[in-house]
Design a protein around this motif. Structure first.
Motif, PDB file in Angstrom:
ATOM      1  N   PHE A 312       1.485   4.545   0.866  1.00 15.29           N
ATOM      2  CA  PHE A 312       0.198   4.481   1.569  1.00 15.29           C
ATOM      3  C   PHE A 312      -0.851   3.779   0.705  1.00 15.29           C
ATOM      4  O   PHE A 312      -1.565   2.890   1.170  1.00 15.29           O
ATOM      5  CB  PHE A 312      -0.270   5.898   1.936  1.00 15.29           C
ATOM      6  CG  PHE A 312      -1.707   5.952   2.377  1.00 15.29           C
ATOM      7  CD1 PHE A 312      -2.065   5.539   3.661  1.00 15.29           C
ATOM      8  CD2 PHE A 312      -2.713   6.373   1.509  1.00 15.29           C
ATOM      9  CE1 PHE A 312      -3.394   5.554   4.065  1.00 15.29           C
ATOM     10  CE2 PHE A 312      -4.040   6.391   1.904  1.00 15.29           C
ATOM     11  CZ  PHE A 312      -4.385   5.984   3.192  1.00 15.29           C
ATOM     12  N   MET A 313      -0.915   4.166  -0.580  1.00 16.07           N
ATOM     13  CA  MET A 313      -1.939   3.589  -1.467  1.00 16.07           C
ATOM     14  C   MET A 313      -1.651   2.103  -1.729  1.00 16.07           C
ATOM     15  O   MET A 313      -2.583   1.315  -1.907  1.00 16.07           O
ATOM     16  CB  MET A 313      -1.989   4.366  -2.786  1.00 16.07           C
ATOM     17  CG  MET A 313      -2.759   5.654  -2.693  1.00 16.07           C
ATOM     18  SD  MET A 313      -4.515   5.374  -2.375  1.00 16.07           S
ATOM     19  CE  MET A 313      -5.136   7.015  -2.563  1.00 16.07           C
ATOM     20  N   LYS A 314      -0.369   1.758  -1.773  1.00 16.17           N
ATOM     21  CA  LYS A 314      -0.041   0.341  -1.989  1.00 16.17           C
ATOM     22  C   LYS A 314      -0.541  -0.507  -0.820  1.00 16.17           C
ATOM     23  O   LYS A 314      -1.125  -1.578  -1.016  1.00 16.17           O
ATOM     24  CB  LYS A 314       1.476   0.183  -2.154  1.00 16.17           C
ATOM     25  CG  LYS A 314       1.925   0.493  -3.573  1.00 16.17           C
ATOM     26  CD  LYS A 314       3.415   0.338  -3.694  1.00 16.17           C
ATOM     27  CE  LYS A 314       3.894   0.899  -5.016  1.00 16.17           C
ATOM     28  NZ  LYS A 314       5.311   1.194  -5.000  1.00 16.17           N
ATOM     29  N   LYS A 315      -0.329   0.009   0.395  1.00 17.45           N
ATOM     30  CA  LYS A 315      -0.798  -0.717   1.588  1.00 17.45           C
ATOM     31  C   LYS A 315      -2.324  -0.803   1.571  1.00 17.45           C
ATOM     32  O   LYS A 315      -2.919  -1.838   1.845  1.00 17.45           O
ATOM     33  CB  LYS A 315      -0.341   0.018   2.858  1.00 17.45           C
ATOM     34  CG  LYS A 315       1.085  -0.297   3.253  1.00 17.45           C
ATOM     35  CD  LYS A 315       1.443   0.414   4.538  1.00 17.45           C
ATOM     36  CE  LYS A 315       2.957   0.528   4.644  1.00 17.45           C
ATOM     37  NZ  LYS A 315       3.372   1.571   5.569  1.00 17.45           N
ATOM     38  N   PHE A 316      -2.946   0.327   1.204  1.00 21.22           N
ATOM     39  CA  PHE A 316      -4.407   0.385   1.136  1.00 21.22           C
ATOM     40  C   PHE A 316      -4.915  -0.616   0.087  1.00 21.22           C
ATOM     41  O   PHE A 316      -5.898  -1.330   0.306  1.00 21.22           O
ATOM     42  CB  PHE A 316      -4.826   1.825   0.790  1.00 21.22           C
ATOM     43  CG  PHE A 316      -6.311   2.027   0.645  1.00 21.22           C
ATOM     44  CD1 PHE A 316      -7.173   1.776   1.700  1.00 21.22           C
ATOM     45  CD2 PHE A 316      -6.846   2.491  -0.554  1.00 21.22           C
ATOM     46  CE1 PHE A 316      -8.543   1.961   1.552  1.00 21.22           C
ATOM     47  CE2 PHE A 316      -8.212   2.677  -0.704  1.00 21.22           C
ATOM     48  CZ  PHE A 316      -9.066   2.410   0.356  1.00 21.22           C
ATOM     49  N   GLY A 317      -4.200  -0.686  -1.031  1.00 21.73           N
ATOM     50  CA  GLY A 317      -4.565  -1.607  -2.122  1.00 21.73           C
ATOM     51  C   GLY A 317      -4.527  -3.062  -1.669  1.00 21.73           C
ATOM     52  O   GLY A 317      -5.382  -3.865  -2.055  1.00 21.73           O
ATOM     53  N   LYS A 318      -3.525  -3.399  -0.837  1.00 19.06           N
ATOM     54  CA  LYS A 318      -3.423  -4.781  -0.339  1.00 19.06           C
ATOM     55  C   LYS A 318      -4.662  -5.130   0.481  1.00 19.06           C
ATOM     56  O   LYS A 318      -5.224  -6.223   0.365  1.00 19.06           O
ATOM     57  CB  LYS A 318      -2.162  -4.916   0.531  1.00 19.06           C
ATOM     58  CG  LYS A 318      -0.916  -5.200  -0.305  1.00 19.06           C
ATOM     59  CD  LYS A 318       0.294  -5.377   0.571  1.00 19.06           C
ATOM     60  CE  LYS A 318       1.536  -5.414  -0.306  1.00 19.06           C
ATOM     61  NZ  LYS A 318       2.768  -5.280   0.448  1.00 19.06           N
ATOM     62  N   LYS A 319      -5.096  -4.157   1.305  1.00 21.86           N
ATOM     63  CA  LYS A 319      -6.272  -4.398   2.155  1.00 21.86           C
ATOM     64  C   LYS A 319      -7.533  -4.527   1.306  1.00 21.86           C
ATOM     65  O   LYS A 319      -8.378  -5.388   1.556  1.00 21.86           O
ATOM     66  CB  LYS A 319      -6.435  -3.239   3.158  1.00 21.86           C
ATOM     67  CG  LYS A 319      -5.425  -3.301   4.283  1.00 21.86           C
ATOM     68  CD  LYS A 319      -5.628  -2.175   5.250  1.00 21.86           C
ATOM     69  CE  LYS A 319      -4.498  -2.199   6.282  1.00 21.86           C
ATOM     70  NZ  LYS A 319      -4.411  -0.978   7.055  1.00 21.86           N
ATOM     71  N   THR A 331      -8.751  -1.772  -8.095  1.00 18.12           N
ATOM     72  CA  THR A 331      -9.286  -0.545  -8.697  1.00 18.12           C
ATOM     73  C   THR A 331      -9.654   0.506  -7.643  1.00 18.12           C
ATOM     74  O   THR A 331      -9.623   1.703  -7.932  1.00 18.12           O
ATOM     75  CB  THR A 331     -10.538  -0.881  -9.556  1.00 18.12           C
ATOM     76  OG1 THR A 331     -10.173  -1.958 -10.431  1.00 18.12           O
ATOM     77  CG2 THR A 331     -10.967   0.277 -10.418  1.00 18.12           C
ATOM     78  N   ILE A 332      -9.983   0.059  -6.435  1.00 21.24           N
ATOM     79  CA  ILE A 332     -10.437   1.009  -5.406  1.00 21.24           C
ATOM     80  C   ILE A 332      -9.389   2.095  -5.096  1.00 21.24           C
ATOM     81  O   ILE A 332      -9.723   3.283  -5.087  1.00 21.24           O
ATOM     82  CB  ILE A 332     -10.902   0.261  -4.127  1.00 21.24           C
ATOM     83  CG1 ILE A 332     -12.216  -0.472  -4.451  1.00 21.24           C
ATOM     84  CG2 ILE A 332     -11.115   1.218  -2.956  1.00 21.24           C
ATOM     85  CD1 ILE A 332     -12.720  -1.362  -3.339  1.00 21.24           C
ATOM     86  N   PRO A 333      -8.091   1.754  -4.875  1.00 22.95           N
ATOM     87  CA  PRO A 333      -7.114   2.835  -4.607  1.00 22.95           C
ATOM     88  C   PRO A 333      -6.997   3.811  -5.786  1.00 22.95           C
ATOM     89  O   PRO A 333      -6.816   5.003  -5.581  1.00 22.95           O
ATOM     90  CB  PRO A 333      -5.788   2.084  -4.410  1.00 22.95           C
ATOM     91  CG  PRO A 333      -6.137   0.679  -4.185  1.00 22.95           C
ATOM     92  CD  PRO A 333      -7.464   0.433  -4.814  1.00 22.95           C
ATOM     93  N   VAL A 334      -7.133   3.272  -7.011  1.00 22.28           N
ATOM     94  CA  VAL A 334      -7.043   4.143  -8.188  1.00 22.28           C
ATOM     95  C   VAL A 334      -8.228   5.115  -8.203  1.00 22.28           C
ATOM     96  O   VAL A 334      -8.082   6.301  -8.487  1.00 22.28           O
ATOM     97  CB  VAL A 334      -7.015   3.304  -9.494  1.00 22.28           C
ATOM     98  CG1 VAL A 334      -6.726   4.173 -10.690  1.00 22.28           C
ATOM     99  CG2 VAL A 334      -5.978   2.185  -9.410  1.00 22.28           C
TER     100      VAL A 334
END
Lengths: 515, 76
Positions: A312-319, A331-334
């Motif tokens: 989920f976070m990887k997909k969110f990171g791409k966006k 940095t935002i997902p982290v």
């Protein structure tokens, strides 16, 4: 059985005599037997929860271990391991739900009932739930061990007695530290020779811990409670109220950990340190690497990393990378995962909105400082600030200390309005003479100047020892290298201080035992 | 690949000497945030995914260790 009691001293002495006088191969059995006795001193019911946790953890780990072992013998090893991991994942989830489910039910049911009643006026009664001693600590150790087996970082323990000893080892039960299977378990089963150095070191650590708890934390507590009980009347010392809370919390928690680590040392067992001079931190991130270290590292390894690296976070990171560019976007997902972790840390500290707010406050500051990192560099350069200078280092320490103390306002009062009122008084009123109107417990106001002197002197000693350690020294080792007469004098002085200088209101217990 | 990883690291921690140095995690040069950003960059730049079970201090404590763990998943 409180760790600060004659009964506990007798208990540890008997355990040590059995541990070193019986044949060495009986040492782990002695530790196990004494740990069970220690836990039984809190009643039968808590033992049942512990047995449940041990049973669930053992069964799940053995099952996962068997799956991996069978897969390792297959011809197509890679495919078989992938399939074993998939099956293990189901076992892991069930075991985690059972472990955390038990903890959550016992700890948070009444919090949910209060909130439902608050929103819906449902009038639901509280459930009579007992929170067994150490449940958070053995639940965290159990889940950490299960994840290590699932990730194949640790081999599974097929011996039930050995796993049970790792989870019931008595010194950590009251307030941690949270141990890792790979770091602690082996030491519990090894045979240890008697070594005076371990006894000396352990005793010194215990006395130092008792001094922090029974002298510093206890006196700080007397005055902090008075200030928080009458914030309007004692507005002029509201600022000291929160500073005293810092002394109380640190003295109580780190002092308790000193006792735990000292007791373990006498059994020739080295447990992980839980504090590293937290008030020398230069940022909130740094603070959390120095305060309750074992909980912070547990959260990092078992929540923060898995959450950030989840699908989920990887997909969110791409966006976010697409929307905000590579540097900020990654940095935002982290930062989001970090916020979730600190929300959980707040929840863990206790089922109140104050604790949750306190957790989120820490998470927001860390996330903000990470997102602003490059901006800070630019500002520092523009203002010609040398961030390697001693002055800047000191400024960062004081700034972090202030941020931490602001967060305690949320932690140590029961309502947000009271916290805000205390904050306001802290900056608008200042009259230290009000201290003299507060009685020193049962000893009355005549003793107040002496009590404040003891408290101030104790803080000064604590500061000097912390500074000594911060500069890389090992005070315990240095003391044990000193001439014997000096060592005896120090032991006697510490013992005398613990027995004579604390207030008469002993027996408040460990703040962290309730977690 | 080593050069690429070094380049990513130099971008993430520009003020630090990385080549030949050990103790990157132990000496807190690589924070947990930086490790996660490094993993994200390795995935973007090299298309290699490091799973959570390998996110342990010993795999990030030096350039050699990082290269070794990346190579492990390059071969998969």
């Amino acid at each position: 059985m409180s760790l600060v009691s004659i009964m506990f001293s007798v208990f540890v002495t008997v355990a040590l005599l059995l541990y070193y006088l019986l044949p060495r191969k009986a040492q782990s059995a002695v530790l196990f037997g004494m740990s069970v006795l220690f836990y039984l001193s809190y009643g039968i019911q808590p033992v049942l929860f512990l047995v449940f946790a041990v049973g669930v953890t053992y069964t799940a780990a053995v099952r996962m271990g068997a799956l991996y072992e069978a897969a390792g013998n297959e011809e197509d090893r890679r495919a078989a391991m992938a399939s074993a991991k998939k099956s293990s994942r189901r076992i892991l989830i069930i075991a985690m739900l059972l472990n955390f489910g038990m903890l959550a039910f016992l700890k948070y049911t009444n919090f949910f009932i209060d909130n439902i009643n608050g929103v819906l006026s449902a009038g639901l009664p509280h459930l009579k739930l007992l929170l067994p001693l150490g449940i958070s600590y053995y639940t965290f150790q159990s889940v950490g061990y299960l994840l290590d087996v699932y990730w194949q970082r640790s081999r599974c323990e097929n011996n039930l007695f050995r796993l049970a000893l790792f989870l019931v080892f008595f010194p950590y039960m009251v307030q941690g530290p949270i141990s890792r299977y790979g770091q602690l378990a082996g030491q519990l089963y090894e045979n240890h020779d008697f070594d005076w150095a371990n006894i000396h070191r352990g005793l010194l650590r215990i006395l130092w811990g008792l001094f922090k708890m029974m002298v510093l934390a206890e006196w700080a507590s007397v005055y902090r409670e008075a200030i928080f009980a009458d914030p309007d009347g004692l507005a002029g010392i509201a600022l000291f109220g929160v500073l005293l809370y810092t002394v109380e919390l640190y003295g109580n928690f780190s002092g308790g950990i000193d006792i735990v680590l000292g007791v373990a040392s006498m059994f020739s067992i080295r447990m992980e340190e839980n504090f590293r001079q937290p008030f020398f931190s230069v940022s909130i991130t740094d603070f959390w690497q120095r305060w309750h270290i074992t909980q912070g590292s547990w959260m990092r390894d078992y929540v923060f990393y898995p959450l950030t690296l989840s699908g989920f976070m990887k997909k969110f990171g791409k966006k976010t990378k697409k929307a905000f560019g590579k540097k900020v976007g990654r940095t935002i997902p982290v930062c989001l995962a970090n916020l979730i972790v600190f929300f959980l840390v707040g929840v863990w500290h206790g089922p109140t909105w104050g604790n949750i707010g306190w957790g989120i406050y820490n998470g927001v500051i860390i996330a903000f400082s990470v997102l602003m990192e490059n901006r800070y560099k630019i500002w520092k350069k523009a203002l010609h600030i040398n961030d390697k200078s001693k002055g800047w280092h000191l400024f960062m320490i004081l700034r972090t200390f202030a941020l931490i103390n602001i967060s305690w306002y949320f932690d140590c009062v029961t309502s947000l309005s009271k916290a805000l009122k205390m904050m306001r008084y802290s900056v608008t009123a200042f009259d230290p003479s009000l201290f003299l109107t507060i009685p020193a417990g049962k000893l009355g106001t005549d003793f107040t100047p002496y009590a404040l002197g003891i408290l101030l002197g104790g803080c000064l000693i604590l500061f000097c020892v912390s500074l000594w350690k911060e500069r890389g020294a090992d005070p315990e080792a240095d003391v044990l290298k000193a001439p014997v007469a000096l060592q005896v004098l120090l032991f006697l002085l510490l013992l005398l201080a613990v027995l004579a200088l604390g207030p008469q209101s002993a027996g408040r217990g460990f703040i962290y035992a309730q977690f | 690949m080593r050069e690429k990883i070094l380049e990513i690291l130099e971008d993430l921690i520009p003020d630090e000497e990385i080549e030949g140095r050990t103790g990157l995690v132990e000496d807190r040069i690589l924070s947990s945030f930086t490790i996660l950003n490094l993993i994200s960059e390795i995935y973007d730049e090299l298309d290699i995914e490091i799973p959570v079970e390998d996110v342990v201090p010993e795999n990030f404590d030096s350039l050699d260790a990082i290269v070794a763990v990346v190579e492990k998943y390059q071969q998969v």
